[in-house]
Design a protein around this motif. Structure first.
Motif, PDB file in Angstrom:
ATOM      1  N   GLY A 160       0.795  -1.217   0.000  1.00 38.06           N
ATOM      2  CA  GLY A 160       0.000   0.000   0.000  1.00 38.06           C
ATOM      3  C   GLY A 160       0.825   1.263   0.000  1.00 38.06           C
ATOM      4  O   GLY A 160       0.289   2.372   0.138  1.00 38.06           O
ATOM      5  N   ALA A 161       2.154   1.151  -0.185  1.00 40.43           N
ATOM      6  CA  ALA A 161       3.024   2.323  -0.183  1.00 40.43           C
ATOM      7  C   ALA A 161       2.696   3.240  -1.359  1.00 40.43           C
ATOM      8  O   ALA A 161       2.305   2.793  -2.433  1.00 40.43           O
ATOM      9  CB  ALA A 161       4.486   1.895  -0.236  1.00 40.43           C
ATOM     10  N   SER A 162       2.893   4.528  -1.146  1.00 40.81           N
ATOM     11  CA  SER A 162       2.568   5.533  -2.159  1.00 40.81           C
ATOM     12  C   SER A 162       3.512   5.447  -3.357  1.00 40.81           C
ATOM     13  O   SER A 162       4.686   5.056  -3.229  1.00 40.81           O
ATOM     14  CB  SER A 162       2.656   6.932  -1.545  1.00 40.81           C
ATOM     15  OG  SER A 162       2.526   7.927  -2.542  1.00 40.81           O
ATOM     16  N   THR A 163       3.015   5.850  -4.526  1.00 44.97           N
ATOM     17  CA  THR A 163       3.834   5.905  -5.742  1.00 44.97           C
ATOM     18  C   THR A 163       4.146   7.344  -6.129  1.00 44.97           C
ATOM     19  O   THR A 163       4.607   7.600  -7.246  1.00 44.97           O
ATOM     20  CB  THR A 163       3.091   5.220  -6.906  1.00 44.97           C
ATOM     21  OG1 THR A 163       1.845   5.901  -7.135  1.00 44.97           O
ATOM     22  CG2 THR A 163       2.821   3.764  -6.611  1.00 44.97           C
ATOM     23  N   THR A 164       3.914   8.298  -5.252  1.00 41.56           N
ATOM     24  CA  THR A 164       4.118   9.713  -5.559  1.00 41.56           C
ATOM     25  C   THR A 164       5.555   9.974  -5.982  1.00 41.56           C
ATOM     26  O   THR A 164       6.508   9.588  -5.290  1.00 41.56           O
ATOM     27  CB  THR A 164       3.785  10.585  -4.334  1.00 41.56           C
ATOM     28  OG1 THR A 164       2.446  10.320  -3.933  1.00 41.56           O
ATOM     29  CG2 THR A 164       3.930  12.059  -4.676  1.00 41.56           C
ATOM     30  N   PHE A 165       5.713  10.648  -7.111  1.00 33.43           N
ATOM     31  CA  PHE A 165       7.045  10.956  -7.627  1.00 33.43           C
ATOM     32  C   PHE A 165       7.633  12.157  -6.885  1.00 33.43           C
ATOM     33  O   PHE A 165       6.935  13.102  -6.538  1.00 33.43           O
ATOM     34  CB  PHE A 165       6.986  11.269  -9.127  1.00 33.43           C
ATOM     35  CG  PHE A 165       8.323  11.609  -9.727  1.00 33.43           C
ATOM     36  CD1 PHE A 165       9.212  10.611 -10.079  1.00 33.43           C
ATOM     37  CD2 PHE A 165       8.693  12.937  -9.920  1.00 33.43           C
ATOM     38  CE1 PHE A 165      10.455  10.912 -10.624  1.00 33.43           C
ATOM     39  CE2 PHE A 165       9.932  13.250 -10.464  1.00 33.43           C
ATOM     40  CZ  PHE A 165      10.813  12.239 -10.813  1.00 33.43           C
ATOM     41  N   GLY A 166       8.935  12.112  -6.650  1.00 27.51           N
ATOM     42  CA  GLY A 166       9.621  13.255  -6.062  1.00 27.51           C
ATOM     43  C   GLY A 166       9.607  13.310  -4.548  1.00 27.51           C
ATOM     44  O   GLY A 166      10.023  14.314  -3.958  1.00 27.51           O
ATOM     45  N   ALA A 167       9.123  12.256  -3.885  1.00 30.09           N
ATOM     46  CA  ALA A 167       9.106  12.243  -2.425  1.00 30.09           C
ATOM     47  C   ALA A 167      10.530  12.100  -1.891  1.00 30.09           C
ATOM     48  O   ALA A 167      11.457  11.731  -2.613  1.00 30.09           O
ATOM     49  CB  ALA A 167       8.238  11.090  -1.915  1.00 30.09           C
ATOM     50  N   GLU A 168      10.712  12.399  -0.613  1.00 28.90           N
ATOM     51  CA  GLU A 168      12.017  12.250   0.019  1.00 28.90           C
ATOM     52  C   GLU A 168      12.500  10.802  -0.137  1.00 28.90           C
ATOM     53  O   GLU A 168      11.704   9.871  -0.050  1.00 28.90           O
ATOM     54  CB  GLU A 168      11.926  12.595   1.507  1.00 28.90           C
ATOM     55  CG  GLU A 168      11.792  14.085   1.790  1.00 28.90           C
ATOM     56  CD  GLU A 168      13.045  14.860   1.388  1.00 28.90           C
ATOM     57  OE1 GLU A 168      14.161  14.382   1.711  1.00 28.90           O
ATOM     58  OE2 GLU A 168      12.905  15.911   0.739  1.00 28.90           O
ATOM     59  N   PRO A 169      13.793  10.595  -0.378  1.00 26.02           N
ATOM     60  CA  PRO A 169      14.300   9.224  -0.552  1.00 26.02           C
ATOM     61  C   PRO A 169      13.878   8.305   0.579  1.00 26.02           C
ATOM     62  O   PRO A 169      13.886   8.680   1.750  1.00 26.02           O
ATOM     63  CB  PRO A 169      15.831   9.426  -0.569  1.00 26.02           C
ATOM     64  CG  PRO A 169      16.013  10.823  -1.077  1.00 26.02           C
ATOM     65  CD  PRO A 169      14.862  11.602  -0.518  1.00 26.02           C
ATOM     66  N   ASN A 170      13.459   7.114   0.198  1.00 25.96           N
ATOM     67  CA  ASN A 170      13.085   6.045   1.142  1.00 25.96           C
ATOM     68  C   ASN A 170      11.926   6.420   2.065  1.00 25.96           C
ATOM     69  O   ASN A 170      11.812   5.899   3.166  1.00 25.96           O
ATOM     70  CB  ASN A 170      14.305   5.619   1.970  1.00 25.96           C
ATOM     71  CG  ASN A 170      15.402   5.034   1.101  1.00 25.96           C
ATOM     72  OD1 ASN A 170      15.157   4.130   0.300  1.00 25.96           O
ATOM     73  ND2 ASN A 170      16.607   5.568   1.227  1.00 25.96           N
ATOM     74  N   SER A 171      11.052   7.305   1.575  1.00 26.01           N
ATOM     75  CA  SER A 171       9.878   7.676   2.376  1.00 26.01           C
ATOM     76  C   SER A 171       8.623   6.933   1.934  1.00 26.01           C
ATOM     77  O   SER A 171       7.652   6.842   2.681  1.00 26.01           O
ATOM     78  CB  SER A 171       9.630   9.194   2.298  1.00 26.01           C
ATOM     79  OG  SER A 171       9.408   9.606   0.957  1.00 26.01           O
ATOM     80  N   ASN A 172       8.622   6.392   0.718  1.00 24.77           N
ATOM     81  CA  ASN A 172       7.478   5.628   0.207  1.00 24.77           C
ATOM     82  C   ASN A 172       7.832   4.141   0.168  1.00 24.77           C
ATOM     83  O   ASN A 172       7.855   3.507  -0.886  1.00 24.77           O
ATOM     84  CB  ASN A 172       7.092   6.103  -1.198  1.00 24.77           C
ATOM     85  CG  ASN A 172       6.547   7.509  -1.215  1.00 24.77           C
ATOM     86  OD1 ASN A 172       6.131   8.034  -0.188  1.00 24.77           O
ATOM     87  ND2 ASN A 172       6.545   8.143  -2.383  1.00 24.77           N
ATOM     88  N   VAL A 173       8.139   3.583   1.317  1.00 24.38           N
ATOM     89  CA  VAL A 173       8.612   2.199   1.377  1.00 24.38           C
ATOM     90  C   VAL A 173       7.855   1.439   2.460  1.00 24.38           C
ATOM     91  O   VAL A 173       7.887   1.815   3.634  1.00 24.38           O
ATOM     92  CB  VAL A 173      10.123   2.137   1.676  1.00 24.38           C
ATOM     93  CG1 VAL A 173      10.608   0.691   1.595  1.00 24.38           C
ATOM     94  CG2 VAL A 173      10.916   3.025   0.726  1.00 24.38           C
TER      95      VAL A 173
END
Length: 505
Positions: A43-56
Motif C-alpha cells: 500500500g506504499a505511495s507511488t508519488t514521484f519526487g518524495a524524500e528518498p526512502n519515504s514511500n517504502v
C-alpha cells in the motif's frame, strides 16, 4: 473505423555498408509505470519526487516474514491496456521470481510474469504519414515490480540507494521484431504512449522514467526478414543487442542509427556481433557495452511461492471493457467524418486526450467543427506554444473560445475583431459576448453605414479609382481603407461587394 488508412507491410530502412546493403530489425520492450496510487504488492505511495526512502512498506524493503498482496487496481489497469491494444486477456496468469543481485533490489529477486503473462497477443497501428499505417504485433504484456534507484552523484566516495520506486507496478509491453527503422521505432513508442494516456493506465511521463524502452537492434541481409516471417526462425535476423532504458523519442532514433552502423562495421570486418546489453550516451551519440545479454535461464526463474496463480473472471473483464474510452484512432476518424476536418488537423487535435477534450468543448458551444479547429490549432495552440504552456494551463476556457467562434459564425464580429477579442479574453478573461457589447466591438452590418464609408473613400481617392478600373486587383486597397475607416467593424464581405459595385468591376 480505420478504412481511410492504407496498411503497408513493414518497409526496412536499408543502410549501405562498405561491402553490402543491410536492413534493420527492431523489437521493443516498453516499461510503462501503471497509473496507481499504491504499489503492485503493497500500500506504499507511488508519488514521484518524495524524500528518498519515504514511500517504502516493509514488504518493499524485503523485511523478513513480509508477504506480497496483489493490488487489484493494477491488474485492472493491465487488463484495460490489453483491451486497448486489441489483445487477448488471459483469465489465468502467474507470477515468477526473476533472481539477480543488485543493491537497489532488496529481495534479491524481482516478481514478474515470464511463463504466464496477464495479456497475450495484440497489435498497435502506427501512423507513418498521411493515410499510411503499419501494424506492429504485440507479443505480450506482463505485470512486474520495479526496482529501486542507485544514486552515485551525491558523494564521490559513496553510492546511495533510494527504494521509493521499489515495488511500483510496471507493465512490460513486448513487441514482435516487426519494426524496420529508427523513425518507425519512435513512431511506435509515440503511438503506444498516446494510447496509454487515453486509457489512463500510464501517464507516459518519460522524463520521470514512467515510460522507458529497451530497444533490441539487429541487422540482416535483404530478404532475411521475409524468411523469418515464413519460418518463425529468429536465426535469420542476426544477433541482437539491447539498448537499455531509453526515455526519449529522439534518442531512440539516434541510438538505433548508431548501433546499426556499429554492427555493420563489425560484421563487414569479419567479426561477430556479441549479444549484449548496451547503454546509449547522448552526449557522445554512441552506445557502450553494459553487460553480456542474459537469457531467461540465467535468472533462474521459478513460480513465486508467495503468490497464488491469478485467476480473473470474464465478467470482470467485460465490465472493464464496458468502461473503455474512445481511443485515438477512433476519435481521429470521427473528427474527420463528423466535422469534415483534414487528416492533419484531426491528428493534431487527437495527439493528446486533453487537446481532443478541449476541442470538443469548443464545438459544443459554437457548433462549428472547422471554425473551432482553426482557432484551437492556429490561435490557441500557437499562443500556448510560444509561451511554453500546456493546454491545461490555457487562460482561455473551451466555453470562452467557443463563444468567440460563435460570434464569428453569427456575423456579430469579423475575423479581425475576433483576434482582438481573443487577446482581451486571453489576457483579461471575461465573457466574449459581454465584452463585444460593452466595448462596442460588434461588426457593422448596416449596408447604409457601410455604403456611406465606401462612398467617402472613393470620393477622396479619384486617382486610385482610375488605377483600380485599369487593374481590378487594386479594389482590395479600397476594402482596406473602408475597414480602417470603420475601425475594422464593417462586414468585410459587404464592403468587398459594395466596392466592386461602386467601381463598376
Amino acid at each position: 473505423m480505420l478504412d481511410h488508412l492504407a496498411f503497408e507491410p513493414p518497409k526496412p530502412k536499408v543502410i549501405a555498408g562498405a561491402k553490402a546493403d543491410w536492413e534493420l530489425v527492431i523489437g521493443l520492450e516498453v516499461h510503462a509505470q501503471v497509473s496507481s496510487n499504491a504499489k503492485l504488492f503493497s500500500g506504499a505511495s507511488t508519488t514521484f519526487g518524495a524524500e528518498p526512502n519515504s514511500n517504502v512498506a516493509f514488504v518493499d524493503a524485503a523485511m523478513p516474514g513480509m508477504l506480497p498482496v496483489i493490488n487489484e487496481y493494477c491488474v485492472a489497469q493491465a487488463v484495460r491496456t490489453g483491451l486497448g491494444l486489441k489483445a487477448e486477456i488471459n483469465l489465468r496468469s502467474a507470477f515468477d521470481r526473476k533472481n539477480y543481485f543488485y543493491p537497489d533490489l532488496p529481495q534479491g529477486y524481482q516478481i514478474s510474469q515470464l511463463y504466464h503473462p496477464i495479456v497475450g497477443e495484440g497489435e498497435i497501428i502506427v501512423d507513418m504519414g498521411p493515410g499510411v499505417a503499419r501494424r506492429v504485433r504485440i507479443e505480450r504484456i506482463h505485470l512486474e515490480q520495479d526496482a529501486g534507484k542507485s544514486i552515485h552523484d551525491m558523494d564521490p566516495h559513496m553510492s546511495f540507494v533510494d527504494l521509493n520506486r521499489t515495488g511500483v507496478a510496471l507493465m512490460e509491453i513486448v513487441s514482435r521484431p516487426d519494426i524496420r527503422g529508427p523513425e518507425e521505432a519512435a513512431a511506435y513508442v509515440g503511438k503506444l504512449r498516446q494510447i496509454l494516456r487515453y486509457l489512463g493506465t500510464c501517464d507516459g511521463n518519460m522524463q520521470n522514467g514512467n515510460l522507458r524502452a529497451d530497444v533490441n537492434v539487429s541487422i540482416c541481409k535483404p530478404g532475411a526478414y521475409e524468411k523469418y516471417q515464413e519460418t518463425g526462425d529468429f536465426s535469420h535476423l542476426g544477433t541482437r543487442c539491447e539498448i537499455k532504458n531509453m526515455n526519449s523519442m529522439r534518442f531512440i532514433q539516434a541510438a538505433i542509427e548508431y548501433e546499426a552502423r556499429r554492427q555493420i562495421a563489425i560484421v563487414e570486418d569479419g567479426g561477430e556481433v556479441v549479444q549484449e546489453t548496451r547503454l546509449y550516451d547522448p552526449d557522445k551519440n554512441e552506445t557502450r557495452s553494459m553487460r553480456s545479454k542474459e537469457e531467461a535461464h540465467d535468472y533462474r526463474y521459478f513460480p513465486c511461492p508467495d503468490l497464488l496463480p491469478l485467476e480473473i473472471e470474464q465478467a470482470w473483464v467485460d465490465d472493464i471493457a464496458a468502461t473503455m474510452p474512445e481511443l485515438p484512432d477512433e476519435k481521429k476518424a470521427r473528427f474527420v467524418g463528423d466535422f469534415g476536418l483534414s487528416e492533419y488537423d484531426a491528428s493534431v487535435l487527437t495527439a493528446e486526450v486533453e487537446n481532443a477534450d478541449y476541442f470538443e468543448g469548443v464545438v459544443a458551444v459554437c457548433a462549428d467543427g472547422k471554425g473551432a479547429a482553426n482557432w484551437v490549432i492556429n490561435e490557441l495552440f500557437g499562443r500556448l506554444k510560444k509561451e511554453g504552456h500546456e493546454i491545461g494551463e490555457s487562460p482561455v476556457s473551451p466555453e470562452q473560445l467557443g463563444g468567440i467562434v460563435k460570434l464569428i459564425k453569427s456575423g456579430d464580429i469579423s475575423g479581425k475583431i475576433a483576434k482582438d477579442l481573443f487577446e482581451i479574453v486571453y489576457t483579461e478573461g471575461g465573457d466574449p459576448a459581454e465584452i463585444v457589447e460593452a466595448r462596442g466591438m460588434k461588426q457593422v452590418t448596416d449596408t447604409g453605414a457601410i455604403e456611406k464609408a465606401v462612398d467617402e473613400v472613393i470620393a477622396g481617392n479619384p486617382a486610385q479609382v482610375e488605377k483600380a478600373k485599369q487593374n481590378p486587383k487594386l479594389a482590395g486597397w479600397f476594402v482596406g481603407q473602408v475597414m480602417k475607416a470603420t475601425g475594422g467593424k464593417a462586414n468585410p464581405s459587404a464592403v468587398d461587394a459594395l466596392v466592386k459595385e461602386k467601381l463598376g468591376l
